[in-house]
Design an enzyme around this catalytic site. Structure first.
Site, PDB file in Angstrom:
ATOM      1  N   ARG A 122      -0.182  11.390   2.827  1.00 23.32           N
ATOM      2  CA  ARG A 122       0.815  10.804   3.734  1.00 23.32           C
ATOM      3  C   ARG A 122       2.036  10.445   2.912  1.00 23.32           C
ATOM      4  O   ARG A 122       2.013  10.541   1.692  1.00 23.32           O
ATOM      5  CB  ARG A 122       0.255   9.630   4.557  1.00 23.32           C
ATOM      6  N   GLY A 123       3.092  10.026   3.613  1.00 22.47           N
ATOM      7  CA  GLY A 123       4.365   9.804   2.929  1.00 22.47           C
ATOM      8  C   GLY A 123       5.194  11.073   3.099  1.00 22.47           C
ATOM      9  O   GLY A 123       4.699  12.177   2.850  1.00 22.47           O
ATOM     10  N   ALA A 124       6.450  10.892   3.532  1.00 23.36           N
ATOM     11  CA  ALA A 124       7.240  12.046   3.965  1.00 23.36           C
ATOM     12  C   ALA A 124       7.346  13.185   2.935  1.00 23.36           C
ATOM     13  O   ALA A 124       7.043  14.343   3.264  1.00 23.36           O
ATOM     14  CB  ALA A 124       8.624  11.565   4.392  1.00 23.36           C
ATOM     15  N   ARG A 156       2.135  15.962  12.334  1.00 21.47           N
ATOM     16  CA  ARG A 156       2.768  14.646  12.498  1.00 21.47           C
ATOM     17  C   ARG A 156       4.252  14.855  12.844  1.00 21.47           C
ATOM     18  O   ARG A 156       4.913  15.687  12.215  1.00 21.47           O
ATOM     19  CB  ARG A 156       2.619  13.799  11.215  1.00 21.47           C
ATOM     20  N   GLN A 178      -0.837   0.548   3.830  1.00 19.67           N
ATOM     21  CA  GLN A 178      -0.348   1.363   2.700  1.00 19.67           C
ATOM     22  C   GLN A 178       0.173   0.483   1.565  1.00 19.67           C
ATOM     23  O   GLN A 178       0.124   0.883   0.393  1.00 19.67           O
ATOM     24  CB  GLN A 178       0.792   2.293   3.171  1.00 19.67           C
ATOM     25  N   ASP A 184      11.263   8.207   6.466  1.00 31.57           N
ATOM     26  CA  ASP A 184      10.618   9.411   7.023  1.00 31.57           C
ATOM     27  C   ASP A 184      11.635  10.363   7.626  1.00 31.57           C
ATOM     28  O   ASP A 184      11.417  11.562   7.702  1.00 31.57           O
ATOM     29  CB  ASP A 184       9.574   9.019   8.059  1.00 31.57           C
ATOM     30  N   ASN A 238      11.402   4.591   9.327  1.00 32.59           N
ATOM     31  CA  ASN A 238      10.421   4.361   8.258  1.00 32.59           C
ATOM     32  C   ASN A 238       9.249   3.603   8.871  1.00 32.59           C
ATOM     33  O   ASN A 238       9.242   3.289  10.072  1.00 32.59           O
ATOM     34  CB  ASN A 238      11.060   3.588   7.098  1.00 32.59           C
ATOM     35  N   LYS A 239       8.276   3.304   8.060  1.00 36.14           N
ATOM     36  CA  LYS A 239       7.037   2.666   8.509  1.00 36.14           C
ATOM     37  C   LYS A 239       7.307   1.463   9.415  1.00 36.14           C
ATOM     38  O   LYS A 239       8.198   0.660   9.132  1.00 36.14           O
ATOM     39  CB  LYS A 239       6.232   2.268   7.268  1.00 36.14           C
TER      40      LYS A 239
HETATM   41  O1  MRU Z   1       2.451   6.935   7.932  1.00 36.63           O
HETATM   42  P1  MRU Z   1       2.822   7.185   6.512  1.00 36.63           P
HETATM   43  O2  MRU Z   1       1.973   6.482   5.520  1.00 36.63           O
HETATM   44  O3  MRU Z   1       2.955   8.670   6.229  1.00 36.63           O
HETATM   45  O4  MRU Z   1       4.291   6.562   6.398  1.00 36.63           O
HETATM   46  C1  MRU Z   1       4.921   6.568   5.144  1.00 36.63           C
HETATM   47  C2  MRU Z   1       6.217   5.871   5.145  1.00 36.63           C
HETATM   48  O5  MRU Z   1       6.665   5.335   6.124  1.00 36.63           O
HETATM   49  C3  MRU Z   1       6.991   5.931   3.854  1.00 36.63           C
HETATM   50  O6  MRU Z   1       7.737   4.759   3.663  1.00 36.63           O
HETATM   51  C4  MRU Z   1       7.946   7.131   3.900  1.00 36.63           C
HETATM   52  O7  MRU Z   1       7.249   8.293   4.243  1.00 36.63           O
HETATM   53  C5  MRU Z   1       8.646   7.340   2.628  1.00 36.63           C
HETATM   54  S1  MRU Z   1       7.566   7.921   1.389  1.00 36.63           S
HETATM   55  C6  MRU Z   1       8.428   8.270  -0.020  1.00 36.63           C
END
Ligand code: MRU
Length: 353
Positions: free
Chosen positions: A45-47, A88, A195, A236, A246-247
């Protein structure tokens, strides 16, 4: 450095982020369907990590193809891209990666199938290496914005685990620490998927960077007590006007930061900037399973039958963002102009390569 994901001769290997911090387990995907599943289930996970995983999944699907004719191979390639696309919706890096792999494929159409397969694998590996280089560059730019000492708050995990390595927001913090800045990280736990407490704290402990985990509802109190000198988060998707998805919970942090006069920074590669989406209202927000909210570590925390919302992301309006740190430099308002300029400079640099 933590290996988030890696292309190997046996398949694509991922550290299973659903098991951290108590178990360090690796899973190997041998099909593109398995890669789609690990993206959907947040094993990865993470963009930026999702983007590189998507590229590797497509390369894997192409490699496994038994097609002998170019047209059959092209149809199969379309199906592979589609199954990765359905995982996603919010992180634009996924769609960026699919587009880049598709452009590579189109540029190779006249080549023998074996050659196309090899070139797609190399393209995915190149994207992996480029992401790490981008994070290092972001770190160099962003470190200049970090205080010489004191607390820096982050939300979610925008670290090595959310990228091919080093991290975006945590890359900025790492670079600042490497320069000798005495930073103490405050990591929001980041309900419901945790996270921050599970992943950010795990990474920073490994690096020996002083870290305090707080539950999300403590952030305002920490700010009012003067413990936070700056905030840095990942993204994201960033719309053309600088609105940042973002999250979930990022928006609350940004509003609190404004109230306390604390700079709120976003660190993200140019691949996260979506110039085709004019503002945050056009960013699709993923809704995830209610169980992520109702249960913690398998234990039910809310009464049966109650209504639940679980948007995985929120949008922070650009007016709350002090600067956006990219690998091509730092953008400040008016983002409409500065983001476009940085994206153009990235495009020219890519063309010159
Ligand atoms: O749902 P996730 O864990 O994929 O969400 C991740 C985030 O929101 C991060 O802050 C974002 O992807 C940036 S990661 C460098």
């Amino acid at each position: 450095m933590i290996q988030t994901l890696e292309w190997t001769d046996h398949g694509v290997v991922f550290i299973d982020q659903t098991k951290l911090p108590t178990e360090e387990v690796y899973v190997t995907c041998t099909t593109h369907q398995q890669v789609a599943d690990v993206i959907r289930n947040m094993v990865v996970r993470g963009a930026p990590a999702i983007g590189v995983a998507a590229a590797m999944g497509i390369a894997l699907g192409a490699k496994n193809s038994a097609a002998k004719a170019g047209d059959d191979f092209a149809h199969e390639f379309d199906r592979i891209c589609e199954s990765i696309r359905q995982t996603r919706p919010t992180a634009v890096n996924l769609f960026w990666a699919i587009r880049r792999m598709r452009e590579k494929f189109e540029s190779l159409r006249t080549q023998p199938i074996a050659q196309i397969k090899q070139s797609l694998i190399e393209e995915a590996q190149r994207m992996h290496a480029e992401d790490i280089a981008a994070n290092r560059a972001m770190g160099r730019h962003g470190a200049t914005l970090m205080p010489a000492s004191g607390g820096v708050l982050t939300h979610c995990n925008a670290g090595a685990l959310a990228t091919a390595g080093y991290g975006t927001a945590l890359g900025v913090i790492r670079a600042a620490v490497e320069q000798g800045k005495k930073i103490h990280v405050y990591a929001d736990e980041t309900r419901p998927f945790l996270q921050g407490s599970r992943l950010t704290a795990w990474e920073l402990m490994k690096d020996g960077i002083p870290t305090t985990v707080i539950s999300d509802n403590m952030a305002g109190a920490m700010m009012s007590q003067g413990k936070i000198g700056a905030i840095v988060v990942g993204a994201d998707r960033i719309a053309a006007n600088g609105d940042v998805a973002n999250k979930i919970g990022t928006y609350s942090v940004a509003v609190l930061a404004k109230e306390h006069g604390i700079p709120f920074y976003v660190a993200a590669p140019i691949s996260t900037v979506d110039l085709e989406t004019p503002d945050g209202s056009g960013i699709p927000i993923e809704q995830r399973n209610a169980r992520e909210v109702t249960h913690i570590a398998g234990k039910q925390m809310v009464p049966d039958g109650v209504e639940i919302e679980n948007p995985a992301f929120d949008v922070t309006p650009a007016k709350y963002v002090a600067a956006i740190i990219t690998e091509r430099g730092i953008a400040r308002a008016p983002y409409q102009k500065t983001l476009r300029e940085l994206a153009e400079s990235a495009r020219l640099a890519e063309k010159a390569r």
